[in-house]
Design a protein around this motif. Structure first.
Motif, short mmCIF file in Angstrom:
data_model
loop_
_atom_site.label_atom_id
_atom_site.label_comp_id
_atom_site.label_asym_id
_atom_site.label_seq_id
_atom_site.Cartn_x
_atom_site.Cartn_y
_atom_site.Cartn_z
N VAL A 107 0.89 -1.24 -0.08
CA VAL A 107 0.13 -0.05 0.04
C VAL A 107 0.89 1.23 0.04
CG1 VAL A 107 -1.71 1.26 1.19
CG2 VAL A 107 -1.74 -1.32 1.34
N ILE A 108 0.60 2.15 -0.82
CA ILE A 108 1.49 3.46 -1.03
C ILE A 108 0.66 4.48 -0.54
CG2 ILE A 108 2.60 4.77 -2.57
CD1 ILE A 108 2.29 1.62 -3.94
N PHE A 109 0.81 4.77 0.72
CA PHE A 109 0.21 5.91 1.36
C PHE A 109 0.41 7.10 0.70
CE2 PHE A 109 -0.18 2.39 4.24
CZ PHE A 109 -1.62 2.71 4.69
N LEU A 110 -0.64 8.06 0.62
CA LEU A 110 -0.17 9.42 -0.50
C LEU A 110 -0.21 10.40 0.74
CD1 LEU A 110 -2.30 8.74 -3.41
CD2 LEU A 110 0.14 8.10 -3.10
N MET A 111 0.70 11.46 0.69
CA MET A 111 0.85 12.37 1.66
C MET A 111 0.71 13.82 0.82
SD MET A 111 4.07 10.58 3.36
CE MET A 111 3.91 11.11 5.13
N GLY A 112 -0.38 14.50 0.90
CA GLY A 112 -0.54 15.65 0.17
C GLY A 112 -0.76 15.60 -1.18
N ILE A 113 -1.10 14.67 -1.89
CA ILE A 113 -1.44 14.44 -3.24
C ILE A 113 -2.58 13.27 -3.35
CG2 ILE A 113 1.01 14.98 -3.94
CD1 ILE A 113 1.38 12.08 -4.72
N ASP A 114 -3.27 13.35 -4.26
CA ASP A 114 -4.38 12.38 -4.57
C ASP A 114 -3.66 11.18 -5.44
OD1 ASP A 114 -4.48 13.56 -7.06
OD2 ASP A 114 -6.57 14.26 -6.56
N ALA A 115 -4.64 10.07 -5.58
CA ALA A 115 -4.19 9.04 -6.35
C ALA A 115 -4.12 9.39 -7.74
CB ALA A 115 -5.25 7.68 -6.18
N ALA A 116 -4.79 10.36 -8.47
CA ALA A 116 -4.98 10.69 -9.90
C ALA A 116 -3.52 11.40 -10.09
CB ALA A 116 -6.02 11.55 -10.24
N THR A 117 -3.22 12.28 -9.05
CA THR A 117 -1.79 12.83 -9.15
C THR A 117 -0.72 11.78 -9.11
OG1 THR A 117 -2.73 14.86 -8.36
CG2 THR A 117 -0.42 14.75 -8.42
N ALA A 118 -0.66 10.84 -8.27
CA ALA A 118 0.09 9.95 -8.07
C ALA A 118 0.44 8.72 -9.27
CB ALA A 118 0.13 9.24 -6.78
N MET A 119 -0.55 8.49 -9.79
CA MET A 119 -0.70 7.40 -11.02
C MET A 119 0.25 7.58 -11.94
SD MET A 119 -2.36 4.91 -9.55
CE MET A 119 -2.73 3.87 -11.00
N PRO A 120 0.48 8.76 -12.59
CA PRO A 120 1.44 8.80 -13.65
C PRO A 120 2.86 8.42 -13.30
CG PRO A 120 0.27 10.54 -13.62
CD PRO A 120 -0.37 10.00 -12.34
N ALA A 121 3.15 8.55 -11.86
CA ALA A 121 4.51 8.15 -11.44
C ALA A 121 4.82 6.72 -11.74
CB ALA A 121 4.67 8.56 -10.18
N PHE A 122 3.82 5.78 -11.63
CA PHE A 122 3.87 4.34 -11.68
C PHE A 122 3.90 3.82 -13.28
CE2 PHE A 122 2.01 5.16 -7.81
CZ PHE A 122 2.86 4.46 -7.01
N ASP A 123 4.89 2.98 -13.50
CA ASP A 123 5.13 2.35 -14.94
C ASP A 123 4.97 0.71 -14.77
OD1 ASP A 123 5.51 2.14 -17.52
OD2 ASP A 123 7.79 2.36 -17.37
N PRO A 124 3.74 0.28 -14.49
CA PRO A 124 3.79 -1.26 -14.20
C PRO A 124 4.04 -1.99 -15.50
CG PRO A 124 1.62 -0.27 -14.51
CD PRO A 124 2.57 0.85 -14.53
N ARG A 125 4.95 -3.21 -15.32
CA ARG A 125 5.47 -3.94 -16.29
C ARG A 125 4.26 -4.87 -16.45
NH1 ARG A 125 10.16 -5.13 -18.76
NH2 ARG A 125 11.29 -4.09 -17.14
#
Length: 185
Positions: A107-125
């Protein structure tokens, strides 16, 4: 008084930002928190307070660099209520965390950002990694047999990474159990 879970980001990682748990408990008691307990040495704290989550976060974030030798830019605090942590677990994707012999689940807990902002940082294989947005979290699962091919570590080079703290699923569920046990007293 409310029982809170406090997640500290960036302490005791790879020998950086060492924070002994006994001294951390002492510090938090000195700051007026009650029933302070830590779980493993990765920055998981249970405490009781009549302060708000925002007040607790601000006070701990100010006290940590004054008390310990830290690179303060890397350290952050997230404060969750029992209801918030319960929601993280109750709203997990179907099957997430159910097969630990096959998948590593975090679980990646987000601090001051929402999931929509965080998701582009992920590049799942494909075939190895799967990520799902949640409310205040991102759920990440990778195939254990191919974890060396995972792209989860790519998120660490993203500017958004400073707004995340990661706990594996076993730790997350153990923290809920501890919080529930201490809340029912």
């Amino acid at each position: 008084m409310t029982r809170y879970l406090v997640l500290l980001r960036g302490i005791n990682v790879g020998g950086k930002n060492p924070v002994p748990m006994a001294r951390l408990r002492e510090l938090l008691e000195e700051l007026g928190y009650e029933d302070v307990a830590t779980y493993i040495a990765s920055g998981n704290v249970l405490l009781r307070s009549d302060r708000t989550a925002a007040e607790i976060q601000a006070q701990i974030e100010e006290a940590l660099p004054r008390t310990f030798r830290l690179h303060s830019e890397l350290v952050a605090v997230l404060v969750l209520t029992h209801a918030q942590l319960r929601a993280v677990i109750d709203r997990k994707p179907d099957g997430f965390g159910d097969d630990p012999d096959t998948f590593h689940s975090d679980v990646i807990f987000l601090m001051g950002i929402d999931a929509a902002t965080a998701m582009p940082a992920f590049d799942p294989r494909p075939g190895v990694d799967t990520v799902w947005p949640g409310d205040g979290v991102v759920y990440s699962q990778r195939l254990s047999a191919q974890r060396t091919k995972s792209r989860l570590n790519k998120v660490m080079s993203s500017p958004a990474y400073k707004s995340m703290t990661i706990r594996n699923w076993a730790t997350t569920t153990a923290l809920l159990e501890l919080l529930e046990r201490s809340t029912s007293r």
